[in-house]
Motif scaffolding. Structure first.
Motif, short mmCIF file in Angstrom:
data_model
loop_
_atom_site.label_atom_id
_atom_site.label_comp_id
_atom_site.label_asym_id
_atom_site.label_seq_id
_atom_site.Cartn_x
_atom_site.Cartn_y
_atom_site.Cartn_z
N THR A 60 7.84 45.77 -2.39
CA THR A 60 6.50 45.19 -2.45
C THR A 60 6.50 43.83 -1.75
O THR A 60 7.56 43.29 -1.45
N THR A 61 5.32 43.28 -1.53
CA THR A 61 5.21 41.88 -1.13
C THR A 61 5.30 41.04 -2.41
O THR A 61 5.46 41.60 -3.51
N GLN A 109 2.11 49.66 3.30
CA GLN A 109 1.95 48.62 4.32
C GLN A 109 3.32 48.14 4.82
O GLN A 109 3.47 47.76 5.98
N ILE A 110 4.30 48.16 3.91
CA ILE A 110 5.65 47.75 4.29
C ILE A 110 6.28 48.84 5.16
O ILE A 110 6.88 48.55 6.21
N ARG A 163 17.61 36.94 0.85
CA ARG A 163 16.73 37.83 1.65
C ARG A 163 15.39 38.09 0.99
O ARG A 163 14.35 38.12 1.66
N LEU A 164 15.37 38.29 -0.33
CA LEU A 164 14.09 38.56 -1.01
C LEU A 164 13.13 37.37 -0.92
O LEU A 164 11.99 37.54 -0.49
N PRO A 165 13.56 36.16 -1.32
CA PRO A 165 12.61 35.03 -1.17
C PRO A 165 12.25 34.73 0.28
O PRO A 165 11.13 34.30 0.54
N ALA A 166 13.17 34.97 1.22
CA ALA A 166 12.81 34.77 2.64
C ALA A 166 11.66 35.72 2.99
O ALA A 166 10.69 35.31 3.63
N ALA A 167 11.75 36.98 2.55
CA ALA A 167 10.69 37.96 2.85
C ALA A 167 9.37 37.56 2.18
O ALA A 167 8.32 37.58 2.81
N PHE A 168 9.44 37.19 0.90
CA PHE A 168 8.22 36.84 0.16
C PHE A 168 7.55 35.58 0.73
O PHE A 168 6.35 35.42 0.62
N CYS A 169 8.36 34.67 1.30
CA CYS A 169 7.81 33.41 1.80
C CYS A 169 7.60 33.41 3.32
O CYS A 169 7.27 32.37 3.90
N SER A 172 -2.81 39.04 3.02
CA SER A 172 -2.20 37.94 3.78
C SER A 172 -0.88 37.46 3.18
O SER A 172 -0.56 36.28 3.25
N LEU A 173 -0.12 38.38 2.58
CA LEU A 173 1.21 38.02 2.10
C LEU A 173 2.25 38.54 3.10
O LEU A 173 2.10 39.63 3.66
N PRO A 174 3.31 37.73 3.32
CA PRO A 174 4.31 38.12 4.33
C PRO A 174 5.07 39.40 3.95
O PRO A 174 5.30 39.68 2.77
N ILE A 175 5.46 40.14 4.99
CA ILE A 175 6.30 41.33 4.85
C ILE A 175 7.60 41.06 5.58
O ILE A 175 7.60 40.52 6.69
N GLY A 176 8.72 41.41 4.94
CA GLY A 176 10.03 41.17 5.55
C GLY A 176 10.66 42.43 6.10
O GLY A 176 10.41 43.53 5.62
N LEU A 177 11.46 42.22 7.16
CA LEU A 177 12.26 43.30 7.75
C LEU A 177 13.72 42.94 7.54
O LEU A 177 14.11 41.79 7.75
N GLN A 178 14.52 43.91 7.10
CA GLN A 178 15.93 43.62 6.86
C GLN A 178 16.80 44.29 7.93
O GLN A 178 16.62 45.48 8.22
N LEU A 179 17.71 43.51 8.50
CA LEU A 179 18.69 44.05 9.45
C LEU A 179 20.07 43.87 8.84
O LEU A 179 20.46 42.74 8.49
N LEU A 180 20.79 44.97 8.67
CA LEU A 180 22.12 44.93 8.08
C LEU A 180 23.15 45.12 9.17
O LEU A 180 22.95 45.94 10.08
N GLY A 181 24.26 44.38 9.09
CA GLY A 181 25.27 44.48 10.12
C GLY A 181 26.62 44.90 9.57
O GLY A 181 26.83 44.94 8.36
N ASN A 182 27.53 45.19 10.48
CA ASN A 182 28.88 45.55 10.09
C ASN A 182 29.64 44.28 9.65
O ASN A 182 29.21 43.17 9.94
N TYR A 183 30.78 44.47 8.99
CA TYR A 183 31.57 43.34 8.49
C TYR A 183 31.82 42.30 9.58
O TYR A 183 32.25 42.65 10.69
#
Lengths: 494, 102
Positions: A410-411, A279-280, A180-186, A453-464
């Motif tokens: 952070t980004t 900004q996030i 998730r972290l590298p997906a957000a950063f990239c 111009s660096l990407p910002i990520g959104l995290q969605l967490l789900g149930n099991y």
């Protein structure tokens, strides 16, 4: 549209309709690798001959009118901690630099059976220990959005490769946020499935109670396509969950269902978090507003113990690592010191010379936490806090169907910025780590850009075992936004 | 400021971990592990009395299989990555001193 800019879904469609051959697809991505790998450093091994041979086989099958599988002709890059019989598996470590696995990981078997073509193996933090890919013992990976910045980690090679369109999709692994972290950063999408959803057979172990394999790609639909192939029960991993407990769904079916009535949890404690880039905060705010307009209902949930997650994680993960990495003994496989003083020195010098600094640091921390006199105070305490973190989520999911949160405070940060202070680096994972401790699934999707111009990520967490709902929410968001369609300048084929 | 872990403890942990470290590395790790353990002390703010420790996540217990012999991967494959071997054995430096006097 150029081949390398196509989503996996569109690429597969064109191959299926015979508008494009698997060989064309492989050649286009190999060319992109050739052109950009020098600048980005995302890959440890590129497999041009292997990929071409596989592509020709698949094209032949399609020409013969045979079923070549749901991912027939799809080029994919996998993280280099997944065992492949046909290519070295280094874990970006000197200790495994020449390691040639005698078997394929379950996910590799599944991908190949489905017709996917593994074209390269991606860089990572050594043994997946890190948040920036700077701990790689082989090379430093750069962020395609700004080569002064890190791609995030530990699946930094897998994420940077997709952002640079070296492949439409990749596989990473996530122990504390490493997909998730590298997906957000990239600026791409990345899913950590529920613990037990994807077999870990053939994944080189780091923290066995936390590790999960998952896909990275441009959007939620591409991730669903890959999940359909890699998930499901495998008896060779005893933590792989059988069909009788949780049947494997078709992850594509729910994507287009409208979100009306979906309850989205907003975490009370994250509203006042110090040290998070405003900004996030603003981007997450905008995303939740959009969800409301789409018919979702926002509810406040409380995760009071997530502020303890990083401390808990660095005891649990390192304790498991210290035991998992005991197998590198300079005897059975891997590096051996050239001139050992005695048989103990075969172990001690091989390990000292073969492991990098961060790996040694974590082995020592874990050994300490498990050692006589400290076990109760550290390891056992951490397991109890882990239970409290899990219970927070169980309560939250009584009120909400999914939870919406930042991915990172952070980004992408600059190369070298955090390497001298391990603790500061660990805190990059503050919003992702609790999902691994609890075992729930989480997805990171692009949700905007910073002023730099660096990407910002959104995290969605789900149930099991409810990856379907977070994939649906991610895909619906992507129907109303175009952040996930952005490709960094310089990586669009001319 | 007293460090959470002493240099002697770090040397002991390095020995348990089978990691041969230089004095310089011992010094660095003493400082870095000290800072991390200082942060981890945060867990003591929580009262965990009566909380069950969570060892793993999956809703599974005692995963068993039928006792049926399978096929192994074969000696060649097992030894293919060994730094030194003398099939069908792994080869290591002498472990016991030669005591026969011969």
């Amino acid at each position: 549209m150029q081949i390398t800019q196509l989503t996996a879904f569109d690429l597969l469609d064109q191959i299926k309709k015979r508008q494009l051959t698997a060989r064309d697809a492989v050649e286009a991505f190999l060319k992109q690798i050739d052109k950009h790998e020098k600048t980005i450093g995302a890959l440890i091994t590129v497999l041009p001959e292997y990929a071409r041979e596989r592509a020709d086989q698949i094209d032949q099958m399609l020409a013969d009118g045979r079923d070549a599988g749901p991912l027939a002709g799809l080029p994919i890059i996998i993280k280099d901690n997944l065992c492949t019989q046909f290519a070295k598996t280094t874990c970006a470590s000197k200790i495994l630099i020449d390691y040639q696995p005698p078997y394929n990981a379950h996910v590799v078997e599944q991908l190949e059976k489905a017709g996917a073509i593994i074209i390269a193996k991606a860089n990572l933090d050594e043994f997946a220990m890190g948040s920036s890919t700077e701990n790689s013992g082989i090379k430093t990976t750069r962020n395609p959005w700004s080569t002064d910045c890190v791609p995030g980690g530990s699946s930094g090679g897998s994420a940077a490769a997709v952002a640079a369109r070296m492949a439409p999709v990749s596989l990473g692994t996530d122990t504390g946020g490493s997909i998730r972290l590298p997906a957000a950063f990239c600026g791409i999408s990345g899913l950590k499935p529920t613990y037990g959803r994807v077999s870990r057979y053939g994944l080189v172990a780091y923290g066995s109670s936390l590790d999960q394999i998952g896909p990275l790609g441009a959007d939620a639909r591409d991730i669903a396509l890959v999940m359909n192939v890699i998930s499901g029960h495998d008896a060779r991993d005893t933590t792989s969950v059988p069909e009788s407990i949780s049947p494997k769904p078709d992850y594509l079916t729910k994507l287009d269902t409208p979100l009306k009535g979906l309850r989205i949890g907003i975490v009370k404690e994250y509203q006042s978090s110090d040290g998070i880039d405003p900004q996030i905060v603003a981007a997450i705010d905008q995303a939740t507003k959009l969800y409301e307009q789409m018919g979702a209902q926002l509810v406040e949930v409380s995760l009071p113990h997530t502020q303890y997650a990083v401390a808990c994680y660095y005891l649990v993960a390192t304790a498991e690592a210290s035991s998992n990495l005991a197998r590198y003994d300079g005897v059975h496989f891997g590096y051996r010191t050239p001139n050992p003083e005695d048989y103990i020195d075969v172990y001690s010098s091989s390990r000292a010379e073969g492991f990098g600094d961060e790996v040694k640091r974590r082995i020592m921390l874990g050994t300490y936490a498990l050692s006589a006199g400290y076990y109760d105070a550290y390891y056992l305490k951490a397991l109890k806090v882990r239970m409290m973190i899990r219970q927070d989520f169980e309560k939250a999911f009584e009120q909400a169907d999914i939870i919406c949160a930042p991915v990172a405070p952070t980004t992408a940060f600059r190369v070298g910025e955090k390497t001298s202070d391990p603790l500061t680096m660990y805190l990059s994972d503050i919003f992702t780590i609790s999902a691994n401790l609890a075992g729930i699934p989480g997805i990171s999707i692009p949700a905007g850009f910073s002023r730099d111009s660096l990407p910002i990520g959104l995290q969605l967490l789900g149930n099991y075992f409810d990856e379907s709902t977070i994939l649906q929410a991610a895909w619906q968001y992507q129907q109303h936004t175009d952040f996930h369609r952005q490709i960094p300048a310089g990586f669009i084929e001319q | 400021m007293s460090n959470e872990i002493s240099e002697a403890q770090v040397r002991h942990v390095a020995k348990l971990s089978r990691l041969k470290l230089t004095d310089e590395q011992i010094n660095l790790y003493t400082r870095q592990l000290g800072a991390i353990l200082e942060y981890i002390k945060k867990l003591n703010e929580l009262d965990t009395t009566g909380v069950e420790p969570m060892a793993h996540v999956a809703p599974l217990r005692n995963v068993l299989r039928d006792d049926i012999a399978g096929t192994g991967m074969g000696i060649d494959k097992v030894l293919q990555n060994a730094p030194d071997s003398d099939p069908p054995f792994f080869k290591v430096p002498r472990v016991l001193e030669d005591s026969s006097g011969a």
